[in-house]
Design an enzyme around this catalytic site. Structure first.
Site, PDB file in Angstrom:
ATOM      1  N   ALA A 137      -2.381   6.524   1.897  1.00  0.00           N
ATOM      2  CA  ALA A 137      -3.093   5.238   2.926  1.00  0.00           C
ATOM      3  C   ALA A 137      -3.022   6.203   3.615  1.00  0.00           C
ATOM      4  O   ALA A 137      -3.884   6.485   4.617  1.00  0.00           O
ATOM      5  CB  ALA A 137      -1.574   4.678   3.197  1.00  0.00           C
TER       6      ALA A 137
ATOM      7  N   LEU B 247       1.126  -1.751  -0.007  1.00  0.00           N
ATOM      8  CA  LEU B 247      -0.006   0.155   0.133  1.00  0.00           C
ATOM      9  C   LEU B 247       0.763   0.868  -0.248  1.00  0.00           C
ATOM     10  O   LEU B 247       1.463   1.239   0.749  1.00  0.00           O
ATOM     11  CB  LEU B 247      -1.184  -0.290   1.798  1.00  0.00           C
ATOM     12  CG  LEU B 247      -1.634  -1.541   1.589  1.00  0.00           C
ATOM     13  CD1 LEU B 247      -3.053  -1.188   3.291  1.00  0.00           C
ATOM     14  CD2 LEU B 247      -2.680  -1.772   0.328  1.00  0.00           C
ATOM     15  N   CYS B 248       0.588   2.250  -0.870  1.00  0.00           N
ATOM     16  CA  CYS B 248       1.194   3.274  -1.129  1.00  0.00           C
ATOM     17  C   CYS B 248       1.611   4.514   0.355  1.00  0.00           C
ATOM     18  O   CYS B 248       0.333   4.487   0.638  1.00  0.00           O
ATOM     19  CB  CYS B 248       0.808   3.861  -1.881  1.00  0.00           C
ATOM     20  SG  CYS B 248       1.794   5.771  -1.852  1.00  0.00           S
ATOM     21  N   VAL B 249       2.538   4.650   1.243  1.00  0.00           N
ATOM     22  CA  VAL B 249       2.093   5.250   2.384  1.00  0.00           C
ATOM     23  C   VAL B 249       1.528   6.537   2.089  1.00  0.00           C
ATOM     24  O   VAL B 249       0.813   6.658   2.811  1.00  0.00           O
ATOM     25  CB  VAL B 249       3.553   5.569   3.135  1.00  0.00           C
ATOM     26  CG1 VAL B 249       4.755   6.778   1.937  1.00  0.00           C
ATOM     27  CG2 VAL B 249       3.726   5.968   3.671  1.00  0.00           C
TER      28      VAL B 249
END
Lengths: 130, 135, 101, 101, 135, 130
Positions: free
Chosen positions: A82, A77-79
């Protein structure tokens, strides 16, 4: 062949994550290596363990987690995405002083560099979105 | 990682109505550190991303349009805008920000980053890429 | 007063503006918001159909969304610009609202 | 082999199919998935433009998505139906993939 | 709550590509308990929601199209389908499910629920509503 | 006048929730009563307290929570939509045996009947979506 997948939409609202899942499964069955599945934009919402879909419906989150466990899939998941949307793992929980976390098994949170790296390292990158 | 690939970012949506334009720019900025051969294409409503005079105070969102003028500093200077998309929207190059970069091979001469290309030219350019990311 | 229609998608990207024009009754009002404000622009491939609609319907556009997108100087004559307070006023002045989401 | 384009939106709802047709090179391939499969249907307002494109490009559609939408009996001649395994094969047989999301 | 209002549900999207069709149907079914005057309109890609022969096994999603045939049991029998939307998609009434309801005022005679209406007729119908929910 | 608002999209990805917020605020300032704000579809994602947007960006979730606190706004997340997408309050946590919850202050989870009721009880219902 080495493939990577990008998923831009969350579970249930758009078919993107269903299509990505079916594609990924078919690619594994055909003997291809999945370098990474990168969840961007609302796609990060696929990584929450708090979902409880109706009993007669598919569980999109569990399906990804199980595919990851069976085939050692890297689900990222892209931080930045997210953080905007409320997806939290233990590290993010501590960093952003949250009182809990909601990430599902098999998923991890990391930077956008992981998407660029997937583009560089994979023979093909396939994007599923709205 | 010594591989160098041709990355094309295709931007097809207007800014602010959805986040795709901004989160695409975030990928471009992060990606710049990977020293790949990067180009950006603006087609369909994506051309509005480059529009001059964006003022987001009234909608309470961050105006990210100044960020495009920083692309030259990241060595991103191949910015293609589709002619047909501009025309359908009654826009010309004058309506867009003037984006430039400095060419170190020519004593840091300032050059235009934006090239207006036809659909056919852009289709050819797309075929020459290794990785296409569409937003 | 009759119905207020809102359109929030670009007429170049989605069919919602077209559907709104086709399915709104004469005398009704249309408010363009978010990416829908591009339909208010002069000189585009959809300007003529919007002008045609303006013969029988009143068209408004949200100033805040116009400004955000940098098309302030390009709004066609006859389209009335409103702010969020004006949006609220339009909602209360019409019998009901249909959002062409 | 050149580029594989995927289109996942209805040609009646969004501009992505049109943009794909305009910006794909001759000799490239187009795979219709999700709501994009409506472009594979015979007798619609977009059928002619798809047929025109098929003179220089190869068009595929995902059988699973066709079936889900009940348009199994309406696919136009010349469009090749593939399943998910076929989708994977198309991806590997082309140099790169562009998704018109 | 003794108010009775005219509710119109406008369905404009194809099934499965997005969840709007299904979550709209969930509102309609829950709403039936409130004894309001309910009508449904299917326009644009919404007409595909009523298509016969939907088979979702291959995409792993639940086929909810049989639910539409239960609407008659919920006293929902005003189902408008726009003629122009059907025509643009090369569809006719034959391509849609045959939805019926039983009229208790006429000895439970079975009647058609679907009425094909023109754009102009539908525009007039919309004007007569109190609440319009669009999906 | 009595108004209700429906929000169909989550935070950040679409402008819908921004527009709904700005509209709701303007309606309150004009002296109207807000009967309810109903979050449906991905709109339920507006109700997570786990968001951490960048410091130079608006906090969409906090903004709704604050508006609710100031004006006693009724912010309702549809339960069916919330279950699919992983929005959980204490009751849902217990019912679905989750190890935590993520709902933000001012929001509550309830049924679709609350939307119908809003349609019946309000003079106008305004929908914001994709």
């Amino acid at each position: 062949m080495k493939l990577s997948i990008q998923v831009n939409e969350g579970p249930y609202q758009h078919q993107a994550t269903d299509s990505a899942y079916n594609f990924t499964k078919a690619a594994i069955e055909a003997g291809h290596e999945i370098f990474r599945v990168f969840f961007y934009h609302d796609g990060v919402n696929n990584g929450t363990r708090y979902t409880t879909p109706p009993q007669d419906d598919r569980n999109i989150v569990d399906r990804w987690s199980e595919l990851s466990a069976e085939h050692d899939l890297d689900l990222v998941l892209c931080v930045a995405a997210a953080q905007r949307r409320g997806l939290v793992d233990e590290g993010e929980q501590e960093r952003n002083k949250k009182d809990g976390n909601n990430i599902a098994p098999g998923f991890r949170i990391s930077g956008l560099g992981q998407l660029i790296e997937a583009g560089i390292q994979s023979d093909r990158l396939v994007v599923f979105g709205d | 990682m010594s591989v160098t690939k041709k990355f094309l970012y295709v931007n097809r949506r207007a800014p602010y109505g959805t986040i795709y334009a901004w989160e695409s720019l975030e990928v471009v900025l992060i990606g710049a550190a990977f020293e790949q051969d990067v180009a950006l294409a603006f087609v369909d409503d994506g051309v509005y991303q480059l529009a001059k005079g964006q003022d987001t105070k009234g909608i309470g969102m961050k105006n990210f349009s100044p960020t495009y003028s920083a692309l030259g500093d990241y060595d991103i200077n191949k910015i293609y805008v589709e002619k047909e998309s501009l025309e359908a929207r009654g826009l010309t190059l004058e309506d867009l920000q003037h984006l430039v970069w400095e060419d170190e091979d020519e004593d840091w001469a300032e050059k235009d980053s934006i090239q207006v290309v036809t659909s056919a030219e852009l289709a050819d350019l797309m075929e020459q890429q290794d990785v296409v990311l569409s937003f | 007063m009759s119905m207020l229609h809102t359109v929030n998608k670009s007429p170049f990207e989605k069919d919602s503006m077209n559907s709104c024009l086709r399915l709104s009754a004469d005398g009704s009002s249309i408010l363009l918001i978010e990416d829908g404000v591009f339909a208010a622009q002069e000189g585009t491939v959809v300007s003529d159909s919007v002008k045609e609609a303006m013969k029988s319907k009143k068209v408004y556009a949200l100033q805040e969304d116009i400004n955000a997108r940098g098309v302030q100087g390009k709004v066609m004559d006859g389209i009335e610009l409103v702010d969020y307070a004006g949006f609220v006023k339009l909602v209360t002045e019409h019998d009901k609202v249909q959002s062409w989401v």
